[in-house]
Every structure is written in structure tokens, then in C-alpha cells.
Design a protein around this motif. Structure first.
Motif, PDB file in Angstrom:
ATOM      1  N   LYS A 191      35.033  -8.512   6.459  1.00 40.49           N
ATOM      2  CA  LYS A 191      36.084  -9.490   6.905  1.00 40.49           C
ATOM      3  C   LYS A 191      35.973 -10.820   6.162  1.00 40.49           C
ATOM      4  N   ILE A 192      37.127 -11.525   6.082  1.00 45.41           N
ATOM      5  CA  ILE A 192      37.151 -13.059   5.632  1.00 45.41           C
ATOM      6  C   ILE A 192      37.558 -13.732   6.846  1.00 45.41           C
ATOM      7  N   ILE A 193      36.523 -14.482   7.352  1.00 44.77           N
ATOM      8  CA  ILE A 193      37.003 -15.464   8.671  1.00 44.77           C
ATOM      9  C   ILE A 193      37.303 -16.819   7.995  1.00 44.77           C
ATOM     10  N   GLY A 194      38.227 -17.499   8.746  1.00 42.04           N
ATOM     11  CA  GLY A 194      38.614 -18.886   8.338  1.00 42.04           C
ATOM     12  C   GLY A 194      39.347 -18.810   6.852  1.00 42.04           C
ATOM     13  N   VAL A 195      39.077 -19.758   6.025  1.00 40.27           N
ATOM     14  CA  VAL A 195      39.599 -19.784   4.707  1.00 40.27           C
ATOM     15  C   VAL A 195      38.743 -18.962   3.799  1.00 40.27           C
ATOM     16  N   ASP A 196      37.618 -18.913   3.545  1.00 42.91           N
ATOM     17  CA  ASP A 196      36.768 -18.297   2.624  1.00 42.91           C
ATOM     18  C   ASP A 196      35.565 -17.761   3.111  1.00 42.91           C
ATOM     19  N   ASN A 197      35.137 -17.447   4.378  1.00 40.31           N
ATOM     20  CA  ASN A 197      33.956 -16.987   4.703  1.00 40.31           C
ATOM     21  C   ASN A 197      33.944 -15.539   4.817  1.00 40.31           C
ATOM     22  N   ILE A 198      33.304 -14.946   3.789  1.00 39.39           N
ATOM     23  CA  ILE A 198      33.101 -13.562   3.666  1.00 39.39           C
ATOM     24  C   ILE A 198      32.075 -12.951   4.485  1.00 39.39           C
TER      25      ILE A 198
END
Length: 987
Positions: free
Chosen positions: A77-84
Motif C-alpha cells: 500500500k501507499i499511505i499518504g503521499v508517498d509512504n510505501i
């Protein structure tokens, strides 16, 4: 007549939405074809989970990121803008940009809380902002906040009835509730506010819950690993269980459901293990199945492990054996399969006619004709049975037209003309019907006459089906091969042929013909005409074979060519229609092109529009556009077929810098992640930079057009077309910023551009301080040299003055001696010239006297001959006996007077004295006779007329007449003497 009639079960069950798939797999560099999870980040990069780790794909290359301890990946998943984030069997991993690798997730908290990230994590669900949920083993689940606060929950403690099992799926709904799916098939809901965990008892299932989704209609979708799909309405508390045992179209086709995704317009995409993708459309309450197909645009595998949204309306699907299959989440085109229409595999495109009862008549390539009822799904097959003379004549149908009596006129290639009466429900028999060939066009003219275009010109039928006229090249047509006929608003007939375009009156009289001309850009672009139609502004549009579209202006009486330069990609235009929104639709060899407000948009295979090979699209009375071929019958509503107006994001995929030590490849990830204000620096003398880039819109990746501008050099955008690489060299030292952008679907430049700042370093000699020092040193050197030179010049000037004084005296003496010698030489030359002139004058005087004397001698001789002649004439009168003898002697005397011997001698002497006189007269007046030239010569010598008469042996009056005629030939003005005239001409 042979009719095969069957029912397709109604339009609703017959139609199928069209999805076109593209693919990424090991051929593109991926580590494995098994893709369990896939996401696309904000820059457009694709991250995919394989059994060998994570793959990163940027449109150019794949980078592999193996995970420690060979962890098995469950979720990505990508959480927020660019947290993979990656959920694995060995814990939670996250991507670190600066180190460009995946590491175990960690927070600044106590060791007991930190240890939860080292254990198995089965699922991740995004929450508000940068928060997320994650599910672990034995009923554990956690809430991780952006402020690094972690809340741990134990399902068995929250509800004692919760069995000691793993939570393998979870999803947060819009009300903030968390839905949990377990390994033993249970579904639970957790309220973070009340801290209550409640089971969903309506679902009676023992299969693992692979996925949970709450859609926008407030319905809970539950995917099981063998028991199909549950749909639970959270408001009405109603439950529907979809299994593979139900009737086709009413449920799913496979009970092992691995993933669920909600697309646009509440469409539900369901990934199965063996049944491909099942699409549920709520407004139709109908399932459609997309399974693996052979070909470029089909689904690559029937086992779908994951479904996730990407950018630009794209949905990515990870498969077991086929890599990534992805498609655009917009359904514009619906299809009725070729099997339902009894079509074969003939590649010939179809022509479609909608009759007065809204039935569709569809040509079936080399297999006759179909009549299709869109409301009931009823299909009637018309074929040519060779043993039945009353059925359809000819299996290859080329054209159709319905007349005002409800009769369908059907033109074939070799079977002639067929007419089907919809009232009598049979094919009519009439004379001449089998004698026509290659009927590509049929049109109803004014007065109920039907024009039938054949290989031998136009045949006109009246309403009684009798031929009343034939129009061919004998009547003025440009060619007999008729390809299209169109009646305009004025009732004028436009006839297209294989060699030119014709305008005829409704009576068939030839009005005008048009042809292409290489020298005239306002002429037709090509002579092979395929289709004709009027546009919204009543301009006449003409489609050609291989030369695009033409627009005829009635005002200016000329053509405007519309081709690739104007944005029309297809060169073969087989059909033209105008929809209810006044847009023009062109059926081309590349698909459909729409012209609206002078803007051209093209739609091809990826939008579900195939190339048109022999057929063309058709407009129904309701405004729907139909087209057909070996893929069956397809249709769409024109207003729904739009180009993607989203902004494609351009990003750099790699850099290459040439330096003294050689070429160096730079990874953009490392370049941009190391420092926020990173500046690429190019060494002096090696300022060669190559930038490679790509677009976030992978569905249009191969057709994306790129543009660039380089600040520091100029601020203009330059087209790169479809090229995804750019190289700069020999740039002057300085600061630069490179911008790369791409066109979106509407043809505008995207605002989501890529840019990088770089600096070309100066060499040692280009540094400003070195250049300033060199400039100062150069100035001092110039000043020193100038002073030294001035001193030398002054010294040399003094020496020079002394030398000049001495030399001046010597020169003056030499000049005096030279002057005296020159005077003596000039005097000698003058005396020699005087002698030469005297000698020439004497010689001229001598020759003139000789010429005059010779002429006078001739005059004297002629006088004597004249006197003798007169004496003999008198004697002849006196002496009759010897009269004949005397007359003979007179004749001989006359002959001697005309002998030219003396004149030849005269000419020789005259030309020596006056060398240019005779040639000048001939050039002035070429019609002068030899006698007139002699007369001019004697006049030049000032001979009186009497002597001239004696020389010529004629009377004085004859000489006067000869002089008068000579003046007229020479065009001597009255009052001007011969002498003045000769002098004025320089003779």
C-alpha cells in the motif's frame, strides 16, 4: 429465400462492455510473472510485489528490491503521499528514499511496541491522512498514527467469541469503522470510538476472507476463498450471496475470489482464481466476465491476485502467470458477440443500416446479411443458397439503402441488386437485378428514383423498379467505377468514383467534376473517393482512399485538405457521419476520429474502436453510434467517448553523464532523494548530458508526445514527438533547468512536468577570476608594447626624415634626367607618327586618284561605246541590207557596257579606300541590290549623275529615279544629302 432466425436472449444479456487490456511481465524486466500486489505512486512509478521481492518499473526499466529473510509479501500500500508499506510474513517494511531500499518499519517508541513490526503482517488499510491500520496474527490489529502513536488491539480481548485466528484482510469505511476478515471465514466490525468489536452474523461462511470492500452505495463486499462473494447492504441489512452456480450473467463465474475493487460509477471489479475478472454493473444488476484471450488486448491470465487503482483512470491487476494486466476504468463501448450474430472470422468490416422499425441490417463480410432487433435480440440471417433462386443473391453485401416505401435495397459484389420489402417480408423479383456488379453505393434521389452505383456507372430506377436511365463516362462521369453517392440538401447528387468526384443534377446532368492536382493545394487530395456527407455548416466532406479528408467550401468553390498535419491520423476515410451534437465522426483505417469545433480527436483499439476495413460506423435515430465486424456488433453514446483530460505526470527514468573518466549512469531516485536541493554538475570539457523520461499514463505510453524547454538556453517549448530521450552537449558554462512535459488527451501540455537543475562548470581558463587576471595582464602588456612601439616609431621617424631628404635630392636629379629623355622620346615618336600619317595620307590619296582615274577611264570607254553604238544605229537605219549586222554589233556593245569586270576592280580599290562602307550599308539595309551598292559607292566618291549614268549605260533621268528609290530604301529624310547621311552613319 433462406432465413435462419434465432434469439439471443435480449439485448441486456447479449451486450458486453468492452475493456482493452495492456500487459507488463518478465519481457519488460520483471523478476517474475506472478504479481501478488501492485500500486502506482504519485510520480507514476509502478511498484509490484513478486515472490522474489519488490519490482520498481518506471516505463523504461525494472529495478529489483529483494527483502531480507525471504519474506513472503501479503499486501502493498501507499499511505499518504508517498509512504510505501509492505505487509510480509517477517514484518512491516517501508521504502527509504535516501538509501533507496526497503527496511523494517520503525518508530521512536518503547521496545515492546516496536516489536510488533517484526511479526507477520497480513493486511494494510489506509485511514485518514497519513494514518493506517495493519492486521497481524492471532487477532491482533494496530492503528499507526502520523505522530507515531501506535494503538494495539486484540480481538479476543475485545470480544471473547472471537476465535484465536489470523486477521488476513481489513478495510476502513467512510464512517471510520474497521471491517476485519479472518482466516476462518468470519467478518467483524470494529468501532474505534466505542472500542466495540461485533461479528457480522448474517454471513455464514467458513472459507478465508481474502478481501473486504465497502462501496459508495454503503454495501459491504466480502471475497471468500471458495464460497463466492457476499454483498451486504449496511442500511437495509439485506444479504446477497453470489456463487458460480447461478445463471450466466446473474452471478460470478468462479467461487475462489481473491480481490475486489470498486471502480467508477459504482462498478465492482472482482478478481477470481481461474474465472478472470468479473464486472458487476449495479444499474444493470448484471455480471460480465473477462477471461484470458489470445491477442494483444486480452486479459493475460485468469487468476487475478490483486486489483488496484493507478493514475489516469487505470486499474492494475496482478496475475498468477501473466504479470500485470491493466485497463482504463471507463466503459464507453458495448459489444454483442459475433457468435450471437452468426458472424464468422472474416476480417471484412460491416456496413450497418437502421430501418424505419429500428432494426439493424448488418453486412457479414462474405457470409451474407443479418437483421438484428436491439430490443429483443432477435437475429435473422440472410445468405445465398445456390439451390434457392428466391433468396439473397450474393453473399458479399457492399451497400444498403431504405426507400420511402420501406424497401431495403441491397447491393452486392457479384450477385446483383436485391430489394427486400419489409411490409411483404420477402425479397422482390425484378428485371435486370442480376446484371449489375460491384454495387458500392445506393442513394434515393428526388422524385422517388433510386440511384445505384455499379462498376459500369450509375443505374437509375423508378419506384416501379424499372431502369429509366444509365449514367456513365459517355454522359460525362469521370469514371464508371462508382464508390459513393450522396444527395445534398439542394437535391444535387454527388457521385464519387475511383477516379474523381462529380456533381450531377437530380435529372442526371453533369454539372461539374473535381480531380486532384499536385500544383493546386485547393484541389482534391486524392481521386479515389470512398464517402461523401454534408457537415453541420453544409460544407461537403469527401473521404478518400489513402489521402485523408477534404472539405468543400460552397462559398469559395474549393477544397480544404484535412490530413495528418491537421491531426487526422487515418489516411483511409471510409465513412462520415454527423451526430446529434453536430460533431463529425470519420471511420478510418485507424479507428474513429471526431471533429468538433475544428479539434480532431482520434479513438482506437485502446478505447474499444477497431480499424475500419471495408466497413464504417453508422448513426442510429437515437444518436447512438454502431459499428460491426468480425468482433461482432459494438455501440456507444457519442457524448461518453471522451479523451482523457487528466494531466500525465512526466518523470525522469535515468541520466547519463560523460566525464573525463568515462560515461556515468545516474539513477533519478538517488539523484532526487539524496538532497532536496540537489544540483547536477557537469565537469568542464565533458558537458554531455542524456536524460531519459517517461509518463505516468501507461495506457497511452507508446503514443505520448513529449515537449521540452531548457532554461538558460531559451524559454521555448520544443516538440520531441514520441521520443523519450534527450541529449545536450557543448553547453556554455552556466546554470540550466530542464523541463519535460507531455500532452494530455485533449492535446494540451500537462502541468505535471518533470524538471531538473544542472550546472555546467567552467574550465580553468573559463573561470571569471582567471579571465579577469588574464584581461589585466593583457592590458598591461598592450600598454608596454604601445610605449615601446611609440619610442621606436619616433626614432625611426627621425632616421627616415634624413634618408628621405637625401633620397629626395637624388630622385629630383633622376626625375630631371628622365623628363628630358621622355621629352626627346616623345618628340621622336611625334615625328614618326607625322611621317606615318603622311605616308598613309599619300597612300590614300594615291588609291583615291587611282580609283577616280580608273572610274573615269571606264566612263570614257563607255562614252566611246555609246557614240559607236549611236553611229551603228544610224547606219542601220540608212543601210537596210546590213541592218541585221549593225543591230548585232549594237547588242554586243550593250553587253560590254554591263560587264562587271571593271566593277570588280572598282570594288577592290574602293574597299581599300573605304573598308567599312559596303559592309555598313548591308548591315543597315540588307535589301540593297548590287546595282544600288554601286550607286552608293559612286555617290560616296562625289561622281556627278551624268557620269554615273554613263557608267551604268542608262539615261540621266533613270539615274534620278534610281537615286530617289535609294533614298526611300535607306530611309533618308527629305533635305538630308547622301553625304550627310553616310557621315552620320559613320560609313
Amino acid at each position: 429465400m433462406t432465413f435462419l432466425v434465432f434469439f439471443s436472449g435480449g439485448l441486456l444479456n447479449a451486450q458486453k462492455p468492452v475493456l482493452q487490456f495492456k500487459h507488463l511481465d518478465i519481457r519488460d524486466g520483471f523478476s517474475d510473472n506472478r504479481i501478488s500486489q501492485v500500486v502506482q505512486d504519485k510520480n507514476g512509478i509502478i511498484w509490484a510485489a513478486t515472490r522474489l521481492g519488490i519490482n520498481r518499473y518506471d516505463g523504461e526499466k525494472v529495478s529489483a528490491y529483494p527483502l531480507n529473510n525471504s519474506a513472503e509479501i501479503y499486501d502493498l500500500k501507499i499511505i499518504g503521499v508517498d509512504n510505501i508499506l509492505i505487509a510480509t510474513s517477517k514484518g512491516l517494511y517501508t521504502y527509504h528514499k535516501k538509501r533507496d531500499r526497503f527496511e523494517l518499519f520503525s518508530v521512536e517508541t518503547d521496545d515492546n511496541t516496536r516489536n510488533i513490526f517484526n511479526k507477520g503482517v497480513f493486511s494494510i488499510s489506509s485511514s485518514n491522512s497519513y494514518d493506517f491500520w495493519m492486521a497481524g496474527g492471532k487477532g491482533k490489529f494496530y492503528s499507526v498514527r502520523e505522530d507515531q502513536k501506535i494503538y494495539s488491539y486484540s480481538a479476543p480481548q475485545l470480544n471473547k467469541s472471537f476465535s484465536n485466528t489470523n486477521i488476513i484482510s481489513l478495510s476502513e469505511d467512510t464512517r471510520g469503522r474497521l471491517w476485519l476478515g479472518t482466516n476462518n471465514g468470519e467478518v467483524w466490525v470494529f468501532n474505534p470510538q466505542t472500542k466495540k468489536l461485533i461479528p457480522l452474523e448474517e454471513i455464514n461462511n467458513s472459507y478465508p476472507i481474502n478481501d473486504i470492500v465497502v462501496d459508495n452505495l454503503n454495501q459491504l463486499w466480502v471475497a471468500t476463498n471458495g464460497n463466492g462473494v457476499y454483498k451486504y447492504n449496511l442500511e437495509s441489512k439485506s444479504l446477497i450471496h453470489y456463487t458460480a452456480t447461478a445463471k450466466r450473467g446473474e452471478s460470478i463465474n468462479n467461487n475462489v475470489v481473491l480481490c475486489i475493487y470498486e471502480g467508477n460509477n459504482q462498478r465492482i471489479y472482482i478478481g477470481t482464481d481461474g474465472g478472470g475478472i468479473n464486472l458487476f454493473e449495479p444499474e444493470k444488476d448484471h455480471f460480465t466476465y473477462f477471461k484470458q484471450e489470445v491477442g494483444e488486448w486480452g486479459l493475460s491470465d485468469n487468476s487475478i491476485l490483486c486489483l488496484a487503482r493507478g493514475m489516469h483512470n487505470v486499474i492494475f491487476g496482478g496475475t498468477v502467470h501473466g504479470g500485470i494486466s491493466y485497463f482504463e476504468d471507463r466503459i464507453n463501448v458495448y459489444n454483442i458477440s459475433p457468435q450471437q450474430l452468426e458472424f464468422d472470422t472474416d476480417k471484412q468490416g460491416s456496413k450497418i443500416l437502421e430501418d424505419a422499425e429500428a432494426n439493424l441490417w448488418i453486412t457479414a463480410g462474405r457470409n451474407g446479411l443479418r437483421r438484428y432487433n436491439p430490443e429483443t435480440g432477435e437475429v435473422t440471417v440472410f445468405i445465398d443458397n445456390k439451390n434457392n433462386s428466391s433468396d439473397l443473391a450474393g453473399d458479399i453485401v457492399l451497400s444498403m439503402k431504405e426507400d420511402n416505401k420501406g424497401r431495403i435495397w441491397i447491393g452486392t459484389l457479384r450477385g446483383g441488386l436485391n430489394i427486400y420489402d419489409t411490409n411483404l417480408k420477402k425479397l422482390l423479383q425484378f428485371s435486370e437485378q442480376e446484371n449489375l456488379r460491384s454495387i458500392y453505393a445506393i442513394e434515393e434521389a428526388s422524385g422517388e428514383n433510386m440511384w445505384v452505383g455499379t462498376a459500369n456507372g450509375v443505374v437509375v430506377f423508378n419506384d416501379q423498379l424499372h431502369i429509366i436511365k444509365r449514367i456513365n463516362t459517355d454522359k460525362g462521369l469521370s469514371n464508371n467505377g462508382i464508390t459513393s453517392i450522396y444527395k445534398d440538401v439542394k437535391g444535387v447528387m454527388w457521385v464519387g468514383t475511383e477516379k474523381g468526384l462529380n456533381i450531377l443534377s437530380k435529372e442526371g446532368e453533369q454539372l461539374q467534376s473535381f480531380y486532384t492536382s499536385k500544383k493546386d493545394t485547393t484541389s482534391l487530395s486524392g481521386n479515389h473517393i470512398l464517402c461523401i456527407n454534408e457537415g453541420p455548416d453544409l460544407s461537403v466532406y469527401v473521404g478518400t482512399y489513402g489521402f485523408g479528408l477534404n472539405r468543400y467550401s460552397r462559398r469559395y468553390k474549393n477544397f480544404e485538405r484535412i490530413g495528418e498535419q491537421e491531426g487526422l491520423h487515418g489516411k483511409i476515410v471510409r465513412g462520415i457521419l454527423v451526430d446529434n451534437e453536430r460533431s463529425l465522426w470519420l471511420s478510418t483505417n485507424l479507428g474513429l476520429s471526431r471533429i468538433k469545433s475544428d479539434t480532431i480527436n482520434s479513438f482506437g483499439i485502446q478505447e474499444g474502436i477497431p480499424p475500419f476495413h471495408g466497413g464504417n460506423a453508422s448513426l442510429s435515430k437515437t444518436g447512438r453510434i454502431y459499428f460491426a465486424g468480425n468482433d461482432g456488433l459494438s455501440y456507444f453514446e457519442p457524448e461518453t467517448l471522451q479523451r482523457d483530460a487528466s494531466q500525465p505526470r512526466v518523470f525522469f527514468t535515468s541520466f547519463k553523464v560523460v566525464e573525463e573518466k568515462g560515461a556515468r549512469d545516474l539513477d533519478p531516485t538517488a539523484v532526487f532523494n539524496n538532497e532536496q536541493a540537489y544540483k547536477l554538475k557537469l565537469q568542464p570539457g565533458y558537458n554531455l548530458l542524456t536524460a531519459n523520461f517517461s509518463s505516468s499514463n501507461y495506457f497511452d505510453l507508446d503514443d505520448t508526445e513529449y515537449f521540452y524547454k531548457l532554461e538558460g538556453l531559451n524559454n521555448q517549448w520544443h516538440a520531441l514527438n514520441k521520443r523519450k530521450s534527450l541529449t545536450f552537449s557543448n553547453l556554455a558554462p552556466g546554470e540550466y533547468r530542464l523541463h519535460i512535459s507531455a500532452k494530455n488527451g485533449t492535446g494540451q501540455l500537462s502541468l505535471q512536468e518533470a524538471n531538473i537543475q544542472f550546472q555546467v562548470l567552467p574550465s580553468f581558463w573559463q573561470r571569471w577570476e582567471i579571465q579577469a587576471f588574464l584581461l589585466l595582464l593583457t592590458g598591461l602588456l598592450i600598454l608596454f608594447l604601445a610605449n615601446w612601439r611609440n619610442r621606436n616609431i619616433r626614432k625611426q621617424r627621425d632616421n627616415f626624415k634624413k634618408i628621405v631628404a637625401i633620397r629626395t635630392k637624388e630622385v629630383e636629379k633622376e626625375k630631371d634626367r628622365a623628363y628630358k629623355n621622355e621629352l626627346e622620346l616623345l618628340e621622336t615618336e611625334r615625328q614618326n607618327e607625322q611621317l606615318k600619317q603622311k605616308r598613309l595620307s599619300d597612300e590614300l590619296r594615291f588609291k583615291t586618284e587611282e580609283l577616280t582615274n580608273s572610274t573615269l577611264r571606264t566612263v570614257h570607254k563607255n562614252n566611246l561605246l555609246v557614240e559607236i553604238k549611236e553611229d551603228f544605229i544610224l547606219e542601220a537605219k540608212k543601210n537596210v541590207v546590213h541592218k541585221q549586222l549593225f543591230e548585232n554589233i549594237v547588242e554586243k556593245i550593250d553587253d560590254s557596257l554591263t560587264i562587271d569586270t571593271e566593277w570588280e576592280q572598282f570594288y577592290t580599290l574602293f574597299n581599300q579606300v573605304n573598308p567599312g562602307f559596303i559592309p555598313g550599308l548591308k548591315e543597315e539595309t540588307s535589301s540593297l541590290t548590287d546595282r544600288e551598292l554601286r550607286l552608293c559607292a559612286l555617290i560616296k566618291l562625289n561622281f556627278p549623275s551624268q557620269q554615273i549614268a554613263t557608267l551604268f549605260g542608262i539615261s540621266l533621268s533613270s539615274i534620278k529615279v534610281a537615286r530617289h528609290r535609294l533614298r526611300k530604301k535607306l530611309k533618308i529624310e527629305e533635305g538630308t544629302s547622301f553625304e550627310i547621311f553616310f557621315k552620320s552613319k559613320g560609313f
